[in-house]
Design a protein around this motif. Structure first.
Motif, short mmCIF file in Angstrom:
data_model
loop_
_atom_site.label_atom_id
_atom_site.label_comp_id
_atom_site.label_asym_id
_atom_site.label_seq_id
_atom_site.Cartn_x
_atom_site.Cartn_y
_atom_site.Cartn_z
N ILE A 105 -50.22 -93.49 -3.68
CA ILE A 105 -50.83 -93.66 -4.99
C ILE A 105 -49.81 -93.45 -6.10
O ILE A 105 -48.98 -92.53 -6.05
CB ILE A 105 -52.02 -92.70 -5.18
CG1 ILE A 105 -52.78 -93.05 -6.46
CG2 ILE A 105 -51.57 -91.23 -5.17
CD1 ILE A 105 -54.14 -92.42 -6.56
N LEU B 254 -54.31 -93.36 -11.01
CA LEU B 254 -55.76 -93.60 -10.97
C LEU B 254 -56.24 -93.70 -12.40
O LEU B 254 -55.98 -92.80 -13.22
CB LEU B 254 -56.46 -92.45 -10.26
CG LEU B 254 -57.99 -92.42 -10.36
CD1 LEU B 254 -58.61 -93.60 -9.62
CD2 LEU B 254 -58.55 -91.10 -9.81
N ILE C 257 -56.99 -98.28 -9.03
CA ILE C 257 -56.05 -97.52 -8.21
C ILE C 257 -54.79 -98.37 -8.07
O ILE C 257 -54.83 -99.47 -7.51
CB ILE C 257 -56.63 -97.20 -6.83
CG1 ILE C 257 -57.91 -96.37 -6.96
CG2 ILE C 257 -55.60 -96.46 -5.98
CD1 ILE C 257 -58.57 -96.07 -5.63
N TRP D 36 -58.51 -94.43 0.59
CA TRP D 36 -57.96 -93.82 -0.62
C TRP D 36 -58.60 -92.47 -0.95
O TRP D 36 -57.99 -91.66 -1.63
CB TRP D 36 -58.18 -94.76 -1.82
CG TRP D 36 -57.27 -95.95 -1.84
CD1 TRP D 36 -57.59 -97.24 -1.53
CD2 TRP D 36 -55.89 -95.98 -2.19
NE1 TRP D 36 -56.50 -98.07 -1.66
CE2 TRP D 36 -55.43 -97.31 -2.07
CE3 TRP D 36 -54.97 -94.99 -2.59
CZ2 TRP D 36 -54.12 -97.69 -2.33
CZ3 TRP D 36 -53.67 -95.37 -2.86
CH2 TRP D 36 -53.25 -96.70 -2.73
N ILE D 37 -59.84 -92.22 -0.53
CA ILE D 37 -60.62 -91.10 -1.05
C ILE D 37 -60.94 -90.07 0.03
O ILE D 37 -61.34 -90.42 1.14
CB ILE D 37 -61.96 -91.58 -1.64
CG1 ILE D 37 -61.75 -92.79 -2.55
CG2 ILE D 37 -62.68 -90.45 -2.36
CD1 ILE D 37 -60.99 -92.50 -3.81
N ILE E 2 -56.37 -89.70 -2.95
CA ILE E 2 -57.23 -89.16 -4.00
C ILE E 2 -58.14 -88.10 -3.37
O ILE E 2 -58.90 -88.41 -2.45
CB ILE E 2 -58.06 -90.25 -4.68
CG1 ILE E 2 -57.15 -91.31 -5.30
CG2 ILE E 2 -59.00 -89.66 -5.72
CD1 ILE E 2 -57.89 -92.53 -5.80
N HIS F 68 -50.64 -86.94 -4.21
CA HIS F 68 -52.10 -86.92 -4.37
C HIS F 68 -52.48 -86.83 -5.84
O HIS F 68 -51.76 -86.24 -6.66
CB HIS F 68 -52.72 -85.73 -3.64
CG HIS F 68 -52.47 -85.71 -2.17
ND1 HIS F 68 -53.21 -86.45 -1.27
CD2 HIS F 68 -51.53 -85.05 -1.44
CE1 HIS F 68 -52.76 -86.22 -0.04
NE2 HIS F 68 -51.74 -85.39 -0.12
N VAL F 69 -53.64 -87.40 -6.16
CA VAL F 69 -54.33 -87.12 -7.41
C VAL F 69 -55.56 -86.29 -7.04
O VAL F 69 -56.35 -86.71 -6.18
CB VAL F 69 -54.76 -88.40 -8.14
CG1 VAL F 69 -55.70 -88.07 -9.30
CG2 VAL F 69 -53.55 -89.16 -8.64
#
Length: 575
Positions: free
Chosen positions: A336, A339, A398, A414-415, A492, A520-521
């Motif tokens: 990533i 976001l 994203i 992604w999550i 994320i 990471h976010v």
């Protein structure tokens, strides 16, 4: 298309295709072992005949010794193959259990959220265990029962076809009875499983809401209902066990009845007045083969019952089996960059009055974004919009890709989401965190400041935590769930109130560990204001509107945020 069908996780056969290489080893070792099993009766017959000839001075003792040594060598080879087969079957079962658990984890934790998710997962994992056990028994017994029965039958036919047919005519009767009882077995096990599920739910409810029931005067009524359900469970469990295990002696008795005929007609063969001319070796081998064949009949009948029980569990968990996301578990790692929420308004399905409006922010990799506001302000909506639990309008981007245009599989990659309910399995601490994966457990226990507490437990990470983690404190439950989230983290990470039950010092240490994560976010929903000054951005929600900025800037520009921080700091002082 054919390949896709064989790898469909909603088909039980697909789990055998997944493990095709190890099943090849099972097949080769199983064939050698079970065909070699006929060596036992053969050598037993030869040894009986040899002993008789030795006593009658027809052979020398060294001939009998040589025969015994050869027997030991052959049996040793057979047992080595047996060990290889059993070990390989265990590997197959372990891999299958891990794959099913992963799919359930994906289906329940990433797609179906609710207050009973942890309880549902615990029940589903129990059904997975029943399924895998049935598959393991099937894989084992197809050789240890099916192949060896064919081998024994071939040996019997070689010695005397007519006597074999006569003695074995009772054997199919055991199968017929097992088949007749099949529906009763399925019905009994289904009723038992349903009663067990109801009892588990009532037990958890009784523990969680004990004080409420006592205050409202409903405790006695609850106890009466619980006792009634417990009685129902015990009755259905007993019936299920009767059909599963208590019928084995009946199968044995029916299958063994042919021994009477073998003694009579086999004896005539030994006396050379029957259908065949036998010596003691032939009689002993035939009798031993039949005895083992008849014993395997009862195993086969019992296997049918075990498979039926597995099918009951499979029917229950099959709808929970998601698309084969984990078939791609090793695909290229997602990276990533940023976001972005661009004029996003999010709300719960069918409830537009819950909307949080006009959310605008961009978060870069390695940033932690705090999301806060008054109680019930809708701070959870941002995270739930990413996992499909809430609707949203506007654009979520994203790496500049429109999130809505991603396939479900790609979006899942992604999550990672952790809800405010820990949703723990009735299993060990280790299994709750690892979920069948080979990970560095100690690392993640340290990440959530749980390593020392787990180390002080008698069984350490193998400690069973009970239904929903009832043997752990609230803070420990949250940290086990957080460790699990971090162990399986996607780029994320959405954390919904992960610090509500931990002390301030522990919160600060965990936050420091989270800040050390790279790539990471992190979206952190929380009412704990102590950490806000350490976060990269704050999203403050008030009266369905959003303000975004640095902690210091919001303190100066937003009176509502300043009031929230002041009130939170006072609460922290009293804590």
């Amino acid at each position: 298309m054919k390949q896709k069908n064989t790898r469909d996780p909603k088909k039980m056969t697909s789990y055998f295709w997944y493990e095709a290489p190890i099943l090849v080893v099972v097949t080769i070792s199983g064939l050698i072992y079970n065909i070699g099993m006929v060596a036992g009766p053969y050598f037993q017959g030869q040894l009986v005949q040899g002993l008789y000839d030795l006593l009658n001075h027809k052979i020398l003792a060294n001939r009998l010794i040589q025969l015994s040594l050869l027997y030991m060598l052959v049996i040793a080879l057979v047992q080595v193959c047996r060990a290889i087969k059993r070990f390989s079957v265990r590997i197959f079962a372990n891999h299958t259990s891990r794959r099913m658990r992963r799919l359930l984890y994906n289906a329940l934790l990433h797609r179906q959220f609710g207050d009973d998710t942890g309880s549902l997962m615990t029940k589903a994992i129990s059904d997975v265990d029943s399924c895998v056990e049935g598959m393991r028994k099937f894989t084992t017994e197809i050789f240890d029962t099916g192949v060896v029965m064919i081998a024994y039958l071939a040996m019997l036919l070689y010695y005397d076809v007519r006597l074999t047919i006569l003695a074995c005519m009772f054997t199919p009767l055991a199968y017929v009875i097992a088949n007749v009882l099949k529906k009763k077995v399925v019905k009994a096990n289904k009723a038992y499983k349903e009663s067990e599920s109801v009892l588990n739910t009532m037990t958890l409810d009784r523990i969680v809401h004990a004080m409420t029931y006592r205050i409202t005067g409903r405790e006695q009524a609850l106890n009466d209902r619980y006792e009634k359900q417990l009685t129902d469970y015990e009755h259905k469990s007993a019936v299920s066990n009767i059909f599963e295990g208590a019928l084995t002696p009946l199968y044995d008795a029916i299958a063994m009845f042919g021994i009477v005929l073998i003694i009579y007609f086999g004896g005539r063969n030994v006396l050379h007045i029957g259908w065949k001319a036998w010596d003691l070796a032939s009689f002993t081998t035939f009798l031993a083969c039949f005895t083992k064949l008849a014993t395997k009949v009862s195993h086969a009948a019992k296997l049918f019952n075990a498979v039926q029980k597995a099918q009951v569990s499979w029917v229950r968990i099959r709808p929970l089996m998601s698309d084969p996301i984990y078939d791609h578990y090793q695909e290229e790692k997602k990276v990533i960059n940023d976001l972005t929420f661009d004029h996003v308004t999010t709300f719960y399905h069918g409830y537009p009055e819950t909307a949080v409006r006009d959310i605008n922010f961009t978060a870069s990799a390695n940033e932690i974004i705090g999301i806060t506001g008054e109680v019930a302000c809708g701070k959870s909506l941002l995270g739930k919009a990413l996992i499909g639990e809430a609707d949203y309008q506007g654009q979520v981007l994203i790496n500049s890709l429109d999130f809505k245009k991603l396939s479900p599989h790609s979006a899942h990659q992604w999550i990672t989401y952790m809800g405010h309910d820990p949703m723990l399995l009735s299993d060990s601490i280790k299994n709750n965190i690892c979920l069948g994966d080979d990970i560095d457990l100690d690392h993640y226990l340290k990440m959530v400041c749980l390593d020392q507490e787990v180390g002080e437990l008698k069984d350490g990470a193998d400690t069973l935590i009970g239904n929903g983690g009832m043997t752990l404190s609230g803070g420990q439950q949250q940290r086990v769930a957080l460790a699990r989230t971090l162990a399986h983290a996607k780029p994320i990470i959405v954390l919904d109130d992960p610090f509500s039950a931990v002390d301030q010092a522990t919160e600060q240490q965990i936050l420091a560990n989270l800040k050390s994560l790279e790539g990471h976010v992190i979206l952190l929903m929380t009412h704990r204001v102590d950490c806000f000054s350490q976060l990269d951005q704050i999203i403050f929600i008030h009266d369905h509107q959003v303000s975004v900025g640095k902690h210091e800037d919001l303190l100066k520009k937003n009176a509502g945020y300043a009031k929230l921080i002041e009130g939170g700091q006072q609460d922290a002082h009293y804590r």
